[in-house]
Design an enzyme around this catalytic site. Structure first.
Site, short mmCIF file in Angstrom:
data_model
loop_
_atom_site.label_atom_id
_atom_site.label_comp_id
_atom_site.label_asym_id
_atom_site.label_seq_id
_atom_site.Cartn_x
_atom_site.Cartn_y
_atom_site.Cartn_z
N THR A 107 36.13 29.87 54.70
CA THR A 107 35.40 29.24 53.46
C THR A 107 34.88 30.43 52.47
O THR A 107 34.43 31.51 53.14
CB THR A 107 34.38 28.21 53.79
OG1 THR A 107 33.94 27.69 52.51
CG2 THR A 107 33.44 28.88 54.63
N GLY A 108 34.74 30.27 51.29
CA GLY A 108 34.07 31.32 50.37
C GLY A 108 35.25 31.59 49.34
O GLY A 108 36.17 30.80 49.05
N THR A 152 34.62 24.88 51.61
CA THR A 152 35.61 24.04 52.33
C THR A 152 35.49 23.72 53.41
O THR A 152 34.73 24.41 54.27
CB THR A 152 36.92 25.43 52.33
OG1 THR A 152 37.38 25.77 51.26
CG2 THR A 152 38.22 24.56 53.24
N ASP A 212 42.45 30.23 49.09
CA ASP A 212 42.90 30.57 50.26
C ASP A 212 43.35 29.29 51.13
O ASP A 212 44.03 29.53 52.11
CB ASP A 212 41.96 31.51 50.95
CG ASP A 212 40.75 30.60 51.35
OD1 ASP A 212 39.77 30.23 50.33
OD2 ASP A 212 40.28 30.68 52.38
N1 ASP Z 1 37.73 29.07 49.85
C1 ASP Z 1 37.68 28.18 48.61
C2 ASP Z 1 38.57 28.27 47.52
O1 ASP Z 1 38.68 29.60 47.32
C3 ASP Z 1 36.41 27.70 48.09
C4 ASP Z 1 35.30 27.63 49.32
O2 ASP Z 1 35.35 27.50 50.39
O3 ASP Z 1 34.17 28.10 48.88
O4 ASP Z 1 39.25 27.64 46.88
#
Ligand code: ASP
Length: 316
Positions: free
Chosen positions: A202-203, A151, A182
């Site tokens: 992010t994640g 993200t 999220d």
């Molecule tokens: N947080 C994002 C999601 O779960 C994806 C990411 O940032 O890697 O959609």
């Protein structure tokens, strides 16, 4: 009063250069956040945000985004929007409404079309090829289908002391249609209060949500912690807790900046981010350190060269 900006991943660098122009000339933090994220959304080789983002299981690019104004606490968010070039701009526009400020799916897409936001097919040939390849591989191998997500999250502080935060993502590659992470969820993917500071995540969204991590960081900063102390306190014990009680913790990273332009990050994986405050934007790399804090180093030219090659590598 000084200005500042922090944003997730190497991909936010070009956007931060643009945000710096706005902030250093006395512009508004909301404009800087939107500009920074639009740059990332426009670049087709960033395959987890905007144009060129990776699609869901059905081959459709569905995006989530949010915007928050740290002065008024106004928020706008969208989830599962399709065919819209700049999800962040739609989220920002929704933040100006008291009602109907978080729209999902068809409703979000309809709102964007009705209000004249640019529409386009967000699935590039490259993203389609990556999707086709993954579909084939999944028939024969037990792979983690969700590889490929990130993200762009950005926190900006302007010279008037106003802060804003925004996020934008196409979410998990191969996600189920309608899956929401999220990034558009207040307190999980983002939060900002100009009297304290801002944070973004992010994640793996499903795990970030379990800890409302962005809000926890703001709460810790509000209790007098520096951004780095707040990140450490909110994130590292939570990772431990999740492992103990849920059995595992996905990969995630958080960024934070307070209203003095000081910043911090926490991560359980190698994580690049960009930061600027009165200095030119720089790219840094973070690793989970010992003692529940973060090890932060300057990025190397070697890392950047490899990254450039990786994101542009032909898809066979
Ligand atoms: N947080 C994002 C999601 O779960 C994806 C990411 O940032 O890697 O959609």
């Amino acid at each position: 009063m000084s200005w500042g900006s922090i944003a997730t991943w190497r991909m936010s660098y070009e956007g931060m250069v643009e945000a710096k122009k706005i902030l250093s000339q006395g512009g508004n933090s909301g404009d800087a956040v939107e500009k920074l994220i639009k740059e990332v959304e426009s670049y087709p080789y960033y395959k987890s945000v905007g144009f060129g983002g990776l699609p869901n299981e059905n081959g459709v690019v569905q995006m989530d985004a949010s915007f928050m104004d740290g002065n008024t606490l106004a928020q706008g968010a969208i989830a599962g929007i399709q065919d819209v070039k700049h999800a962040i701009s739609v989220a920002r526009s929704l933040s100006k409404r008291h009602y109907n400020s978080f729209l999902v799916g068809e409703g979000a897409t309809q709102y964007a079309k009705l209000h004249g936001f640019e529409t386009t097919n967000m699935l590039t040939d490259r993203a389609k090829k990556i999707w086709e390849k993954k579909k084939k591989q999944l028939q024969t191998k037990a792979l983690n289908p969700y590889d490929g997500h990130d993200t762009v999250g950005a926190v900006c502080l302007d010279k008037c002391g106003s802060m804003a935060v925004g996020t934008s993502t196409s979410g998990l590659f191969m996600k189920k249609p309608g899956r929401v992470g999220d990034s558009p969820l207040s307190g999980s993917g983002f939060y900002v209060d100009s009297e304290i500071g801002g944070a973004a995540a992010t994640g793996l969204g499903e795990d970030i949500m379990k800890g409302c991590l962005s809000y926890e960081i703001i709460r810790a900063m509000g209790n007098g912690k520096t951004p780095q102390e707040a990140c450490d306190k909110a994130v590292y014990p939570f990772i431990k807790k999740l492992k103990q009680r849920y059995g595992k913790a996905g990969e995630f990273s958080l960024i934070a900046m307070n209203n003095k332009g000081e910043w911090g990050v926490a991560t359980n994986v190698e994580f690049t981010f960009c930061v600027a405050n009165e200095q030119d934007p720089q790219i840094l790399i973070a690793y989970p350190g010992n003692e529940e804090t973060t090890d932060i180093q300057p990025i190397t030219k070697e890392w950047l060269d490899k990254y450039e090659k990786r994101i542009k590598k032909p898809i066979d």
